[in-house]
Scaffold this motif. Structure first.
Motif, PDB file in Angstrom:
ATOM      1  N   VAL A  49       0.860  -1.188   0.000  1.00 44.22           N
ATOM      2  CA  VAL A  49       0.000   0.000   0.000  1.00 44.22           C
ATOM      3  C   VAL A  49       0.892   1.232   0.000  1.00 44.22           C
ATOM      4  N   LEU A  50       0.549   2.210  -0.815  1.00 44.68           N
ATOM      5  CA  LEU A  50       1.302   3.460  -0.866  1.00 44.68           C
ATOM      6  C   LEU A  50       1.232   4.171   0.487  1.00 44.68           C
ATOM      7  N   VAL A  51       2.375   4.659   0.945  1.00 43.58           N
ATOM      8  CA  VAL A  51       2.425   5.541   2.103  1.00 43.58           C
ATOM      9  C   VAL A  51       2.840   6.930   1.612  1.00 43.58           C
ATOM     10  N   ALA A  52       3.966   7.011   0.880  1.00 44.12           N
ATOM     11  CA  ALA A  52       4.457   8.301   0.383  1.00 44.12           C
ATOM     12  C   ALA A  52       5.205   8.077  -0.924  1.00 44.12           C
ATOM     13  N   ASP A  53       5.160   9.080  -1.805  1.00 45.31           N
ATOM     14  CA  ASP A  53       5.839   8.950  -3.096  1.00 45.31           C
ATOM     15  C   ASP A  53       7.235   9.548  -3.079  1.00 45.31           C
ATOM     16  N   ASP A  54       7.372  10.796  -2.766  1.00 48.51           N
ATOM     17  CA  ASP A  54       8.654  11.475  -2.925  1.00 48.51           C
ATOM     18  C   ASP A  54       9.378  11.723  -1.612  1.00 48.51           C
ATOM     19  N   CYS A  55       8.635  11.958  -0.567  1.00 50.15           N
ATOM     20  CA  CYS A  55       9.269  12.132   0.736  1.00 50.15           C
ATOM     21  C   CYS A  55       8.332  11.613   1.819  1.00 50.15           C
ATOM     22  N   ARG A  76      -1.093  10.166  -3.502  1.00 50.81           N
ATOM     23  CA  ARG A  76      -0.691  10.574  -4.849  1.00 50.81           C
ATOM     24  C   ARG A  76       0.714  10.057  -5.148  1.00 50.81           C
ATOM     25  N   ILE A  77       0.872   9.569  -6.381  1.00 48.85           N
ATOM     26  CA  ILE A  77       2.177   9.102  -6.829  1.00 48.85           C
ATOM     27  C   ILE A  77       2.382   9.594  -8.255  1.00 48.85           C
ATOM     28  N   GLU A  78       3.591  10.071  -8.554  1.00 52.24           N
ATOM     29  CA  GLU A  78       3.898  10.547  -9.899  1.00 52.24           C
ATOM     30  C   GLU A  78       4.391   9.374 -10.731  1.00 52.24           C
ATOM     31  N   VAL A  79       3.653   9.074 -11.796  1.00 51.17           N
ATOM     32  CA  VAL A  79       4.006   7.975 -12.685  1.00 51.17           C
ATOM     33  C   VAL A  79       4.452   8.574 -14.008  1.00 51.17           C
ATOM     34  N   ARG A  80       5.708   8.338 -14.377  1.00 52.33           N
ATOM     35  CA  ARG A  80       6.211   8.908 -15.630  1.00 52.33           C
ATOM     36  C   ARG A  80       5.349   8.466 -16.803  1.00 52.33           C
ATOM     37  N   GLY A  81       5.002   9.431 -17.634  1.00 55.65           N
ATOM     38  CA  GLY A  81       4.166   9.162 -18.795  1.00 55.65           C
ATOM     39  C   GLY A  81       2.674   9.284 -18.509  1.00 55.65           C
ATOM     40  N   LEU A  82       2.294   9.227 -17.221  1.00 52.35           N
ATOM     41  CA  LEU A  82       0.879   9.353 -16.856  1.00 52.35           C
ATOM     42  C   LEU A  82       0.593  10.595 -16.036  1.00 52.35           C
ATOM     43  N   GLY A  83       1.593  11.068 -15.296  1.00 51.39           N
ATOM     44  CA  GLY A  83       1.387  12.214 -14.411  1.00 51.39           C
ATOM     45  C   GLY A  83       1.068  11.757 -13.001  1.00 51.39           C
ATOM     46  N   VAL A  85      -1.077  10.185 -10.184  1.00 44.75           N
ATOM     47  CA  VAL A  85      -2.123   9.168 -10.099  1.00 44.75           C
ATOM     48  C   VAL A  85      -2.532   9.052  -8.632  1.00 44.75           C
ATOM     49  N   GLU A  86      -3.830   8.986  -8.394  1.00 45.11           N
ATOM     50  CA  GLU A  86      -4.326   8.837  -7.021  1.00 45.11           C
ATOM     51  C   GLU A  86      -4.545   7.359  -6.711  1.00 45.11           C
ATOM     52  N   LEU A  87      -4.063   6.939  -5.531  1.00 40.11           N
ATOM     53  CA  LEU A  87      -4.188   5.559  -5.075  1.00 40.11           C
ATOM     54  C   LEU A  87      -4.655   5.554  -3.623  1.00 40.11           C
ATOM     55  N   SER A  88      -5.159   4.425  -3.176  1.00 33.38           N
ATOM     56  CA  SER A  88      -5.432   4.310  -1.746  1.00 33.38           C
ATOM     57  C   SER A  88      -4.081   4.349  -1.024  1.00 33.38           C
TER      58      SER A  88
END
Length: 147
Positions: A49-55, A76-83, A85-88
């Motif tokens: 499960v996502l906790v944090a993307d960049d920091c 939120r996570i930044e996906v190259r080519g998609l921008g 993306v919101e996830l749980s």
């Protein structure tokens, strides 16, 4: 004269992605944003499960290190080519492991290394992130080094 003893930090922001594996946080640190996100996405594909993307904001509370994302980037996570993306996502997850992405990690670590984050020693796993088995290695390490 002895050196003055300063209180340990209780909150620290770490430049790392973070995912939760079976309710335990794994910080993923690298020089490349793309490598961190790639490993995080592959782990999410394996039910992390996502906790944090960049920091990640790491807070020591009652002897436990807890990880969360900054409020503005939660889920939120930044996906190259998609921008973006919101996830749980999960918040305030106990940290068990710090993965440090290297181009050429050692085949057999000489000793278990740790890094002190907000006053807590966290086990470190050097890993080649683009290795196809990297997510499995992280899951095994959580089980092995987890608290």
């Amino acid at each position: 004269m002895p050196e003055p003893r300063l209180p340990e930090v209780s909150t620290e922001t770490v430049q790392a992605a973070c995912v939760a594996v079976n309710g335990r946080a794994v910080l993923i640190e690298s020089r490349s944003d793309e490598a961190r996100t790639d490993l995080a996405l592959r782990m999410i594909d394996r039910d992390a499960v996502l906790v944090a993307d960049d920091c990640a904001i790491c807070v020591r509370q009652e002897g436990v290190l807890l990880a969360s994302a900054p409020v503005a980037s939660r889920g939120r996570i930044e996906v190259r080519g998609l921008g973006i993306v919101e996830l749980s996502y999960a918040e305030r997850v106990p940290v068990d492991l710090l993965v440090v992405i290297l181009d050429s990690p050692p085949r057999f670590p000489e000793e278990q290394r740790t890094r002190r984050i907000a006053g807590i020693d966290v086990p470190v796993l050097p890993l080649a992130a683009l290795d196809p088995s990297a997510p499995i290695k992280v899951e095994l390490a959580v089980g092995r080094f987890g608290r």
